[in-house]
Design an enzyme around this catalytic site. Structure first.
Site, PDB file in Angstrom:
ATOM      1  N   LYS A 259      16.511 -26.457   8.931  1.00 44.82           N
ATOM      2  CA  LYS A 259      15.274 -27.125   9.327  1.00 44.82           C
ATOM      3  C   LYS A 259      15.603 -28.382  10.131  1.00 44.82           C
ATOM      4  O   LYS A 259      16.585 -29.078   9.842  1.00 44.82           O
ATOM      5  CB  LYS A 259      14.448 -27.529   8.100  1.00 44.82           C
ATOM      6  CG  LYS A 259      13.943 -26.348   7.281  1.00 44.82           C
ATOM      7  CD  LYS A 259      12.858 -25.547   8.014  1.00 44.82           C
ATOM      8  CE  LYS A 259      12.422 -24.320   7.253  1.00 44.82           C
ATOM      9  NZ  LYS A 259      11.567 -24.623   6.101  1.00 44.82           N
ATOM     10  N   ASP A 354      15.418 -21.133   4.797  1.00 44.36           N
ATOM     11  CA  ASP A 354      16.724 -21.799   4.739  1.00 44.36           C
ATOM     12  C   ASP A 354      17.271 -21.850   3.317  1.00 44.36           C
ATOM     13  O   ASP A 354      18.351 -22.373   3.094  1.00 44.36           O
ATOM     14  CB  ASP A 354      16.625 -23.217   5.322  1.00 44.36           C
ATOM     15  CG  ASP A 354      15.580 -24.071   4.608  1.00 44.36           C
ATOM     16  OD1 ASP A 354      14.593 -23.497   4.068  1.00 44.36           O
ATOM     17  OD2 ASP A 354      15.753 -25.307   4.564  1.00 44.36           O
ATOM     18  N   ASP A 390      17.713 -30.582 -10.020  1.00 46.18           N
ATOM     19  CA  ASP A 390      16.646 -30.274  -9.082  1.00 46.18           C
ATOM     20  C   ASP A 390      15.836 -29.069  -9.576  1.00 46.18           C
ATOM     21  O   ASP A 390      16.407 -28.007  -9.869  1.00 46.18           O
ATOM     22  CB  ASP A 390      17.309 -29.930  -7.731  1.00 46.18           C
ATOM     23  CG  ASP A 390      16.318 -29.893  -6.577  1.00 46.18           C
ATOM     24  OD1 ASP A 390      15.861 -30.978  -6.174  1.00 46.18           O
ATOM     25  OD2 ASP A 390      16.029 -28.781  -6.096  1.00 46.18           O
ATOM     26  N   ASN A 391      14.510 -29.255  -9.687  1.00 45.59           N
ATOM     27  CA  ASN A 391      13.608 -28.135 -10.008  1.00 45.59           C
ATOM     28  C   ASN A 391      14.058 -27.258 -11.171  1.00 45.59           C
ATOM     29  O   ASN A 391      14.132 -26.027 -11.035  1.00 45.59           O
ATOM     30  CB  ASN A 391      13.447 -27.234  -8.784  1.00 45.59           C
ATOM     31  CG  ASN A 391      12.444 -27.808  -7.803  1.00 45.59           C
ATOM     32  OD1 ASN A 391      11.541 -28.542  -8.191  1.00 45.59           O
ATOM     33  ND2 ASN A 391      12.626 -27.486  -6.530  1.00 45.59           N
ATOM     34  N   GLU A 419      14.282 -33.022 -12.932  1.00 51.74           N
ATOM     35  CA  GLU A 419      13.308 -33.258 -11.888  1.00 51.74           C
ATOM     36  C   GLU A 419      12.327 -32.095 -11.869  1.00 51.74           C
ATOM     37  O   GLU A 419      12.400 -31.215 -11.029  1.00 51.74           O
ATOM     38  CB  GLU A 419      14.006 -33.400 -10.512  1.00 51.74           C
ATOM     39  CG  GLU A 419      13.066 -33.844  -9.409  1.00 51.74           C
ATOM     40  CD  GLU A 419      12.762 -32.777  -8.357  1.00 51.74           C
ATOM     41  OE1 GLU A 419      12.044 -33.068  -7.412  1.00 51.74           O
ATOM     42  OE2 GLU A 419      13.248 -31.626  -8.485  1.00 51.74           O
ATOM     43  N   LYS A 532      15.268 -36.552   4.291  1.00 53.37           N
ATOM     44  CA  LYS A 532      15.697 -35.211   3.898  1.00 53.37           C
ATOM     45  C   LYS A 532      16.189 -34.422   5.104  1.00 53.37           C
ATOM     46  O   LYS A 532      17.037 -33.539   4.978  1.00 53.37           O
ATOM     47  CB  LYS A 532      14.536 -34.449   3.232  1.00 53.37           C
ATOM     48  CG  LYS A 532      14.194 -34.980   1.846  1.00 53.37           C
ATOM     49  CD  LYS A 532      13.316 -34.016   1.060  1.00 53.37           C
ATOM     50  CE  LYS A 532      11.934 -33.897   1.683  1.00 53.37           C
ATOM     51  NZ  LYS A 532      11.059 -32.999   0.893  1.00 53.37           N
TER      52      LYS A 532
END
Lengths: 672, 672
Positions: A259, A354, A390-391, A419, A532
């Site tokens: 991205k 991605d 993360d997540n 998170e 990011k």
């Protein structure tokens, strides 16, 4: 397990004592509670028996590595509720349970006194007691054995010769103590569960996090920052008083479907990509992005951090870019589409081509899970002890419980921050099954009512036993509407709230201290020109920077133990909905912090604050001093109701330390 | 059990769905909940998974004797809470548990619709669905197998030819139903507990008890009544509308240390003794006092009772007079004193030398417990199905759980009423472990606040799942201060409260209906000339008798299903502390009873009652009729606030049935 006792069997000894409704106990003992070293576990339970016998109850506890139980006597409160306490003093898993029994000796002793007081003949009753003492002597050993036998003999004689003297001997404290030490526990009830306390180091409870992208640390526009640049910037971070430096993923970044700036689909060759698109030709989760540097550089960063009182936390993001080595080497760890391609991440109708999610339901679960654990172990070997995950809510709960339990069994000092910004029960479940700290809804709680309700839930209910909130006013994903609209005052407001409502808090900088509030578009919480997707060159020397204020707040946190924990949090009445007031108190009551915040970033607000002087052990007839630790101003207050006025442009908050009046000399009051 | 998952193992399939916080569930499933035949179990639980998949959850239930589970789909409420319901239709033990899984097909179907609506190319997505349908077809059998296979083939063709048509076929209800029927449950989460429902006959929930001493039934002063006299008096009891006749112990009464009239120590040879001093030369717990009659007479009494809709309940008092046969035959069942005598009952400094308690901690526990069970079985054989249990709180909990579970396993229609007037947690524990009904604190709850708080606890908390209160305004042991002081109005007040607050209630008569209020001495709750120690000749024809009112109240109870259960109880605001108002509603909302009671036995009281018209589904713009079932008076009320006035000397209560307005004709309102 089938409840309800069908086919209940006749026990050899009927159980006399019931132990029920034990607290703290999460989901019937399914999950541990959490403490840090030096903290207390206060256990309560309903304990009662049939009939009228005196009960004796103990709280039993031990470190999981210690085979021997320690015992603390429990005390009755009211309505058959009992309480006991112990401290946890070592990292790892600590166990506790309860035991209680009917104490025939104490029952006898109580009844004997009543009969004697009613002038009844107690000769036979004394002999009943003698039999109890003799039976206990037979079981006892050492000094007690001799003492009890002698006391029994003496009382038997006195029963015939001098009843008042016999009654007096029967009620001696030494006898009671010896009888309790050698109590007959064959019919004792032991609570059916051993409850677990996960004990962490102090940082689990009290920490100040700073999130920073190393690639933005060069200080030279155009040159990507490295880990060594990042190391140089640690002075700046340490000066602000943080103790955890959290780095977004430092691994190679995928090139396939990368991205571009502001998350556009077709990246140019110059675009640096998102650090969360992990993995490329250079390696995956155990590699370091070549542009950031080497493992050696990472170690230098860590060692500089340690010198400055900072600990480096890494990101654990279990997902892959299309060119992550796993994709080629372990196709079986991904889900395939009928057209032979790998299933990318999606949140229909959005597609994230991605990112390839790992398939946690793969048939090769053993290999996949082992590999994912090896990532954590690899970084532990490199000295990392804190992971921001993360997540986690998009991977199975079983995976996390297994991973965290396994890691902490060998490395009890490792901390995991979840998170998970998702539904409340999912967030709580992740905390229950092992995450040390958790991101919370704090970022979106702005009004007094929202903050009060949410923090009562977090600090005054069972939630606090397992869920340690970490309060972030912003993250690279979250630029709230409040920060977008409220300007610099909004940042000061949210900083004060985060740092004082939460013993654990963090900011994503330098965006935060520089009050970066430009959103990608109206209605979005995404940053414009988000780090990011691109490197940012921050003007750390901006006169508008909040760095100094942040440093002040963090030093206030360090110096005031009341702010090292969340459990004493208590909200106070203010007659203005835009002003919130709350306090935290140290266990010894010596440190009392009262925070008053104007929640309105636009207007001066004033009001009357009500303080519970009794809770603070303040004499309502005497003045007391409110020492504002932010400005060093000192106000003398009297009684429970006092006036405050806060200008958000200048400073929207007071962080008061209450100072007690110690004496008056020559008409002057002195406070400490 | 050790909680907290140390050594958590990697599962072959990770568990995706969590099922937690299931209700109703008593103490983690340790104890059953209670229902009567035809009642509903409404189960709720937190059910959630990682990620964003659609969930499917079922409530599974079966009678313990039925090996096959029935399944009911559960519905999501809010915040990951799900709900399911089933009815229990047979006595005995019923089990339920929960199962839930992530539904890959429904998740796919939801996402497909989103993508198609966003005009994305869904050709490959259709093929993903086709694979799911094919896999399900392979697992399915019968009609579904063919249907699913055909649908997969069709969709595969349409994916290449006509995508809109393919999407349409994918979302058909028949396909969804077939996919749900054949869902892949290999990775389903089954809740770890099978929860138990003890299902009783209706009398467990709705009953009106009358306690009477048969020896006072002769109707001729000087002649002790017999069981046959008692049988003759059943018309009188049935006329008052009771359905349980509870007899104090009918066994031989001990002569050794017998207590005289008014509980004095030295009985004369004429004294009849307390029926609770059980056992003498003529026999023990399986014998009938010769003066009362024979087993044949007892059966005649039962059969007359049955004719009149009454069921005979016996007293189960596990204690012995000194001359009970057990004392000679089984000394080992009693505790001995050092002087070789048997330990009598005591509550120091009080001594009860006419009673020997059984020693439940005897080494001969097996024999003792078997014998005690054989007493129950003996009376069951004689047709008794209801036992009022004397002082269960002075015997071990284990004993009761074993005894009741064992008896009900073979005789699920047997009901046990616990007479435990002791500390709240002990009373609740006895209910949890199996007692069908329980005496309560009702007798001592007199003020509006006391009644409201206590009955909210009994009917609106988890307590209602296991504790069925039976409300007694008086018993042979309890003549409350309120009844002693308040005269006839006090009896009317307490009768109305007991009969309408409690679906289960009882009175001790004829003392109650004749308003007997003379206490042994001031400050005592003992009756003067108590029937426990002497025969009483009651004047049943007294003009002051409440028998007629009691009959009226019991018939109102029978005719109004709202009064057959306690769970709908709701209190209503009245602006006078001396007036209490509450309602009960039938499940179908068709029967609404509103009770208004003047709690002051001395003065006329009046006030304004607030009714929640929305709860009653009453149109606030229309009048409604309050039909007083006690007096047959009808009042037309409008809106939520209405006036009441009650004279305790005449009738201190209204028992209203709400009648809705159905039409107006010629200016007249009609109500049903």
């Amino acid at each position: 397990m089938t409840g309800g006792g069908v086919g209940a069997v006749k026990p050899t000894f009927p159980r006399r004592v019931i132990i029920e409704n034990v607290r703290p106990e999460i989901d019937g003992g399914r999950f541990p509670i959490k403490r840090t070293i030096g903290e207390r576990v206060e256990a309560t339970a309903d304990i009662f028996a049939d009939g009228h016998d005196v009960l004796y109850a103990v709280l039993r506890h031990r470190h999981a590595s210690d085979p021997d139980w320690k015992e603390v006597p429990m005390e009755p409160l009211v309505n058959d509720r009992w309480q006991g306490k112990f401290l946890v003093t070592a990292e790892g898993r600590h166990l506790f349970t309860l035991q209680a029994w009917t104490d025939r000796f104490q029952s006898w002793s109580r009844d004997l006194a009543k009969k004697f007081d009613a002038a009844q003949d107690v000769a036979v009753d004394i002999l009943v007691g003698v039999q109890l003492i003799e039976a206990t002597a037979a079981r006892a050993s050492g000094k007690d054995k001799g003492f009890l036998a002698a006391r029994a003999t003496e009382m038997r004689k006195l029963a015939a010769a001098d009843l008042p003297q016999a009654v007096d001997r029967a009620s001696s404290p030494e006898l009671k103590a010896a009888m309790i030490r050698n109590a007959d526990r064959r019919r004792a009830t032991t609570y059916g569960r051993q409850l677990v306390v996960v004990v962490d180091r102090e940082k689990a409870r009290f920490s100040a996090w700073y999130e920073m992208f190393p690639r933005s640390c060069s200080g030279q526009p155009g040159r990507p920052g490295t880990l060594l640049d990042c190391a140089k910037r640690l002075d700046y971070v340490a000066e602000m008083g943080f103790d955890v430096l959290y780095l977004p993923p430092i691994h190679p970044i995928g090139r396939v479907n990368r991205k571009g700036k502001n998350n556009i689909e077709n990246a140019t060759p110059d675009d640096v990509g998102s650090p969360w698109a992990i993995g490329a030709g250079e390696g995956g989760h155990k590699a370091i992005h070549p542009q950031l540097g080497t493992l050696e550089d990472f170690k230098r960063l860590q060692s500089r951090a340690t010198q400055l009182g900072l600990e480096v936390a890494l990101d654990l993001a279990y997902q892959c870019a299309p060119d992550h080595p796993y994709v080629n080497e372990h196709k079986e760890w991904f889900r395939m589409r009928p057209d032979g391609t790998v299933q990318y991440a999606e949140n229909p109708p959005k597609k994230y081509q991605d990112i390839y999610p790992l398939d946690f339901e793969t048939d090769e679960i053993q290999e996949l899970w082992e590999e994912l654990r090896s990532v954590v172990l690899y970084w532990i070997e490199q000295g990392v002890r804190i992971f921001r995950v993360d997540n986690p809510h998009t991977k199975p709960f079983d995976f996390w419980e297994w991973l965290i339990t396994d890691i902490k069994e060998h490395h009890p000092d490792v901390l995991f921050l979840a998170e998970a910004f998702t539904r409340p029960k999912v967030m709580y479940e992740l905390a229950k099954l092992g995450f040390t700290q958790s991101y919370s809804y704090f970022a979106w709680r702005n009004t007094k009512w929202e903050l009060t309700e949410y923090f009562k839930e977090l600090t005054q209910t069972d939630v606090r036993e397992y869920f340690r909130p970490n309060l972030w006013p912003n993250t690279p994903d979250i630029l709230t509407d409040f920060l977008q609209q409220g300007g610099r005052p909004a940042f000061m407001i949210r900083l004060t709230l985060a740092a004082t409502l939460g013993a654990n808090y963090g900011i994503y900088g330098p965006a935060f201290e520089l009050c970066e509030n430009r959103a990608l578009r109206p209605g979005s919480e995404e940053y414009l020109d988000s780090e990011k997707y691109q490197i940012r060159d921050w003007d750390l020397n901006s006169p508008h920077s909040l760095a100094k204020l942040i440093g002040k707040v963090n030093r206030i946190r360090q110096q005031n133990v009341a702010l090292h924990s969340d459990w004493s949090l208590r909200f106070h009445q203010v007659d203005n909905e835009q002003i919130i007031a709350y306090s935290k108190i140290s266990d010894d009551l010596l440190n009392i912090i009262v925070v008053v915040v104007n929640l309105d970033p636009y207007h001066v607000q004033s009001g009357w604050v009500d303080l519970p002087l009794d809770v603070f052990h303040l004499d309502p007839r005497l003045p007391y001093q409110m020492h504002d630790l932010l400005t060093d101003a000192r106000y003398v207050w009297r009684g429970p109701h006092n006036y405050v006025e806060l200008n958000p442009q200048l400073l929207p908050a007071h962080i008061f330390c209450i100072r007690r009046r110690v004496r008056t000399e020559l008409g002057m009051d002195y406070f400490v």
